[in-house]
Design a protein around this motif. Sequence first.
Motif, short mmCIF file in Angstrom:
data_model
loop_
_atom_site.label_atom_id
_atom_site.label_comp_id
_atom_site.label_asym_id
_atom_site.label_seq_id
_atom_site.Cartn_x
_atom_site.Cartn_y
_atom_site.Cartn_z
N SER A 206 44.55 53.65 48.77
CA SER A 206 45.92 53.27 49.15
C SER A 206 46.68 52.77 47.92
CB SER A 206 45.84 52.20 50.24
OG SER A 206 47.08 51.60 50.42
N ARG A 207 46.00 51.90 47.12
CA ARG A 207 46.63 51.35 45.92
C ARG A 207 47.02 52.48 44.95
NH1 ARG A 207 42.95 47.24 45.76
NH2 ARG A 207 41.66 48.42 44.31
N HIS A 208 46.06 53.37 44.77
CA HIS A 208 46.26 54.49 43.83
C HIS A 208 47.46 55.34 44.26
CE1 HIS A 208 45.46 58.19 41.71
NE2 HIS A 208 45.18 58.82 42.83
N HIS A 209 47.57 55.61 45.56
CA HIS A 209 48.66 56.46 46.04
C HIS A 209 50.00 55.73 46.09
CE1 HIS A 209 46.88 60.38 47.14
NE2 HIS A 209 45.77 59.67 46.99
N SER A 210 49.97 54.41 46.32
CA SER A 210 51.25 53.68 46.35
C SER A 210 51.78 53.48 44.94
CB SER A 210 51.11 52.34 47.06
OG SER A 210 50.20 51.55 46.36
N LYS A 211 50.87 53.50 43.94
CA LYS A 211 51.31 53.37 42.55
C LYS A 211 51.94 54.66 42.05
CE LYS A 211 48.27 49.92 40.60
NZ LYS A 211 46.92 49.79 40.11
N SER A 212 51.53 55.79 42.67
CA SER A 212 52.08 57.07 42.22
C SER A 212 52.77 57.75 43.39
CB SER A 212 50.97 57.94 41.67
OG SER A 212 49.94 58.05 42.63
N PRO A 213 53.94 57.22 43.81
CA PRO A 213 54.63 57.79 44.95
C PRO A 213 55.13 59.21 44.67
CG PRO A 213 55.99 56.12 43.89
CD PRO A 213 54.67 56.09 43.21
N VAL A 214 55.25 59.57 43.39
CA VAL A 214 55.71 60.93 43.06
C VAL A 214 54.50 61.86 43.08
CG1 VAL A 214 56.89 62.35 41.35
CG2 VAL A 214 57.50 59.93 41.61
N THR A 215 54.53 62.85 43.96
CA THR A 215 53.38 63.74 44.08
C THR A 215 53.40 64.79 42.97
OG1 THR A 215 54.56 65.31 45.44
CG2 THR A 215 53.45 63.51 46.60
N LEU A 216 52.30 65.50 42.83
CA LEU A 216 52.21 66.55 41.82
C LEU A 216 53.28 67.61 42.07
CD1 LEU A 216 50.62 67.77 39.46
CD2 LEU A 216 49.14 68.88 41.13
N ILE A 217 53.47 67.93 43.37
CA ILE A 217 54.49 68.95 43.70
C ILE A 217 55.87 68.45 43.27
CG2 ILE A 217 55.66 70.11 45.63
CD1 ILE A 217 52.86 70.26 46.95
N ASP A 218 56.12 67.13 43.55
CA ASP A 218 57.41 66.55 43.13
C ASP A 218 57.57 66.68 41.62
OD1 ASP A 218 58.13 65.84 45.66
OD2 ASP A 218 57.31 63.80 45.52
N ARG A 219 56.46 66.37 40.90
CA ARG A 219 56.53 66.41 39.43
C ARG A 219 56.78 67.84 38.94
NH1 ARG A 219 52.51 62.26 39.40
NH2 ARG A 219 50.83 63.77 39.19
N MET A 220 56.11 68.82 39.60
CA MET A 220 56.30 70.23 39.20
C MET A 220 57.73 70.67 39.49
SD MET A 220 52.65 71.77 40.41
CE MET A 220 53.06 73.49 40.25
N ARG A 221 58.23 70.23 40.68
CA ARG A 221 59.62 70.59 41.01
C ARG A 221 60.59 70.02 39.97
NH1 ARG A 221 58.93 69.17 46.94
NH2 ARG A 221 58.27 71.11 47.88
N GLY A 222 60.31 68.75 39.57
CA GLY A 222 61.15 68.09 38.58
C GLY A 222 61.12 68.84 37.26
N ALA A 223 59.90 69.27 36.87
CA ALA A 223 59.76 69.99 35.60
C ALA A 223 60.51 71.32 35.65
CB ALA A 223 58.27 70.23 35.33
N MET A 224 60.39 72.02 36.80
CA MET A 224 61.07 73.31 36.95
C MET A 224 62.59 73.12 36.84
SD MET A 224 58.92 75.74 37.22
CE MET A 224 59.84 77.11 37.91
N THR A 225 63.09 72.02 37.49
CA THR A 225 64.53 71.76 37.46
C THR A 225 64.99 71.54 36.02
OG1 THR A 225 64.23 70.65 39.55
CG2 THR A 225 66.34 70.31 38.49
N ARG A 226 64.14 70.77 35.26
CA ARG A 226 64.52 70.49 33.88
C ARG A 226 64.53 71.78 33.05
NH1 ARG A 226 61.61 65.89 34.91
NH2 ARG A 226 59.69 66.67 33.99
N ILE A 227 63.54 72.66 33.30
CA ILE A 227 63.45 73.92 32.53
C ILE A 227 64.66 74.82 32.81
CG2 ILE A 227 62.13 76.08 32.31
CD1 ILE A 227 59.61 74.30 32.84
N THR A 228 65.04 74.88 34.13
CA THR A 228 66.11 75.81 34.49
C THR A 228 67.51 75.27 34.19
OG1 THR A 228 65.95 74.93 36.73
CG2 THR A 228 64.81 77.00 36.30
N ARG A 229 67.61 73.98 33.79
CA ARG A 229 68.94 73.44 33.48
C ARG A 229 69.50 74.02 32.19
NH1 ARG A 229 68.11 67.23 34.75
NH2 ARG A 229 68.60 67.32 36.93
#
Length: 295
Positions: free
Chosen positions: A272-295
């Motif tokens: 629970s601690r581990h997941h609450s510390k990293s509320p941003v999921t891998l998919i969220d991070r990948m989506r974020g990276a894709m958005t940055r690349i396509t900007r």
Amino acid sequence: MAIIDLNTDIPNNIFLIPSTRPREVRAHFERGDVVILTDIRIDADFEFLSNIEPPTGTGARRDKYVFWQMRNKVPSNQDHVWKHFKDGPLRERPSDYRKFQNLVRHVEDQMNDIVKIIFSRNKFRNEIITWKFQRNTGENLHIDNLQGCNEIAQVRVFANLDTKPRHWAVGQHWDHYAERYYDTHSLKECVHNAFEFNGRLNHAAFGPSWETSDEPRHRIAFDPGEVWLTNSALVAHQVRGGNLMCIAHHEYPYRQYIDRSVSLPSRLKALSRHHSKSPVTLIDRMRGAMTRITR
Ligand SMILES: [Fe+2]
């Protein structure tokens, strides 16, 4: 000795250890490994025991029986259980009934001795030995959701009392499945209740009990008389076939663990601690990276 067929795609969580190294056995058990005791065999007339028909049920539905138990250190009267056998399948056979009684006690003395060797420093809340006469022809891979698993551990010492090997499969540790399905199956909702968590985790990881999961697993065939320990609330396991066996599942609080951080409730807190510390999921991070690349 047990025949072990290891699946090299998953970590090896099966350990062969003699009872002369009890602390090592206990540590592996508590952290959720399978331990096969290399220097101990239950001594009994397996041929005789295997031929005893329990009073109720047939096949896989043959019943389970507790002939002896201590509740809060007080022996519980199990005369009614003995009576089922005395007045049932052994009604016309008084000498066989006496032999059966003696053998059950002889096996239970050995099981209690093994528990004492391995868990000598532990004080048990309840001491229970269950006999399973079921003719098990297979079940789905699963992790047990044991009653009371929020506060107590069960020692879970298994013995094959049949004339034939008992076939098991062992999957991965609870950590693997809990991490894999925590987000996808909303396991967070029951992270404060180990019993409910394991129920939901089972369904997510292996599907319903009547189905057959295709998760990778090791296979083990335990010899007649062989003894092993598994913290079944922490390791995926499956009976693939086997008849008569017994389990000592004496209960002790997690505070008696060698290392409390490996207990099921501690693992849930860490998850629970581990997941609450990293509320941003891998998919969220990948989506974020894709958005940055396509900007
Ligand atoms: Fe189980």
